[in-house]
Design a protein around this motif. Sequence first.
Motif, PDB file in Angstrom:
ATOM      1  N   LYS A  67       6.445 -97.900 -95.901  1.00 11.75           N
ATOM      2  CA  LYS A  67       5.993 -98.145 -94.537  1.00 11.75           C
ATOM      3  C   LYS A  67       6.554 -99.456 -93.992  1.00 11.75           C
ATOM      4  O   LYS A  67       6.967 -99.527 -92.831  1.00 11.75           O
ATOM      5  CB  LYS A  67       4.462 -98.174 -94.483  1.00 11.75           C
ATOM      6  CG  LYS A  67       3.828 -96.804 -94.578  1.00 11.75           C
ATOM      7  CD  LYS A  67       2.327 -96.873 -94.498  1.00 11.75           C
ATOM      8  CE  LYS A  67       1.903 -97.149 -93.082  1.00 11.75           C
ATOM      9  NZ  LYS A  67       0.444 -97.055 -92.891  1.00 11.75           N
ATOM     10  N   GLU A  68       6.595-100.490 -94.818  1.00 10.81           N
ATOM     11  CA  GLU A  68       7.153-101.781 -94.386  1.00 10.81           C
ATOM     12  C   GLU A  68       8.632-101.634 -94.050  1.00 10.81           C
ATOM     13  O   GLU A  68       9.088-102.162 -93.032  1.00 10.81           O
ATOM     14  CB  GLU A  68       6.977-102.832 -95.473  1.00 10.81           C
ATOM     15  CG  GLU A  68       5.570-103.334 -95.649  1.00 10.81           C
ATOM     16  CD  GLU A  68       5.435-104.303 -96.812  1.00 10.81           C
ATOM     17  OE1 GLU A  68       6.437-104.571 -97.518  1.00 10.81           O
ATOM     18  OE2 GLU A  68       4.315-104.796 -97.024  1.00 10.81           O
ATOM     19  N   LEU A  69       9.367-100.938 -94.887  1.00  8.08           N
ATOM     20  CA  LEU A  69      10.796-100.730 -94.635  1.00  8.08           C
ATOM     21  C   LEU A  69      11.008 -99.923 -93.355  1.00  8.08           C
ATOM     22  O   LEU A  69      11.867-100.252 -92.540  1.00  8.08           O
ATOM     23  CB  LEU A  69      11.449-100.022 -95.828  1.00  8.08           C
ATOM     24  CG  LEU A  69      11.581-100.835 -97.108  1.00  8.08           C
ATOM     25  CD1 LEU A  69      11.979 -99.934 -98.271  1.00  8.08           C
ATOM     26  CD2 LEU A  69      12.591-101.961 -96.926  1.00  8.08           C
ATOM     27  N   ARG A  70      10.225 -98.863 -93.189  1.00  4.13           N
ATOM     28  CA  ARG A  70      10.341 -98.026 -91.988  1.00  4.13           C
ATOM     29  C   ARG A  70      10.031 -98.838 -90.732  1.00  4.13           C
ATOM     30  O   ARG A  70      10.771 -98.784 -89.745  1.00  4.13           O
ATOM     31  CB  ARG A  70       9.392 -96.829 -92.086  1.00  4.13           C
ATOM     32  CG  ARG A  70       9.505 -95.893 -90.893  1.00  4.13           C
ATOM     33  CD  ARG A  70       8.476 -94.784 -90.902  1.00  4.13           C
ATOM     34  NE  ARG A  70       8.607 -93.934 -92.067  1.00  4.13           N
ATOM     35  CZ  ARG A  70       7.646 -93.745 -92.974  1.00  4.13           C
ATOM     36  NH1 ARG A  70       6.493 -94.364 -92.850  1.00  4.13           N
ATOM     37  NH2 ARG A  70       7.832 -92.958 -93.989  1.00  4.13           N
ATOM     38  N   ASN A  71       8.945 -99.607 -90.777  1.00  2.53           N
ATOM     39  CA  ASN A  71       8.562-100.413 -89.609  1.00  2.53           C
ATOM     40  C   ASN A  71       9.602-101.475 -89.297  1.00  2.53           C
ATOM     41  O   ASN A  71       9.931-101.701 -88.119  1.00  2.53           O
ATOM     42  CB  ASN A  71       7.199-101.053 -89.832  1.00  2.53           C
ATOM     43  CG  ASN A  71       6.077-100.044 -89.802  1.00  2.53           C
ATOM     44  OD1 ASN A  71       6.231 -98.942 -89.281  1.00  2.53           O
ATOM     45  ND2 ASN A  71       4.947-100.402 -90.388  1.00  2.53           N
ATOM     46  N   ALA A  72      10.121-102.155 -90.311  1.00  4.91           N
ATOM     47  CA  ALA A  72      11.141-103.182 -90.091  1.00  4.91           C
ATOM     48  C   ALA A  72      12.399-102.571 -89.483  1.00  4.91           C
ATOM     49  O   ALA A  72      12.996-103.129 -88.552  1.00  4.91           O
ATOM     50  CB  ALA A  72      11.473-103.888 -91.402  1.00  4.91           C
TER      51      ALA A  72
END
Length: 128
Positions: A67-72
Amino acid sequence: MPAPRTRRSPAWSNAELLDLIGIWGEEAVQSQLLSSCRKYDTYRQISRCMVERGHDWDTLLCRVKVKELRNAYHKLREANHHSSAAPVSCWFYQELDAILGGDPTSTVKATVDTLVARVPAESGLSQE
């Protein structure tokens, strides 16, 4: 007075992130994520694959990092589309773009394999 606690996930090494991105980007995993409403089993599968590759990340931490990678990625892509300045990139942008960019001709495995040779796993560079 004690320092305030922050809600941050643990630091991932470059090798761990590359493995996570490689597993997450597999066609079968993407298909499961797109076709399922409850994705816990898919993230458990990703976690198992990470353990098989020698990394000790549980299901929840794998889900949080994805989720962090997708959001970034989406935040950076949106900023680049609205800015007249030179485009900005981030760590593993090409790999994330192959997964999230919607280009069916891209393959994550080829990108990850070439990046492994360029980025040493022991480098202490920030992933954010």
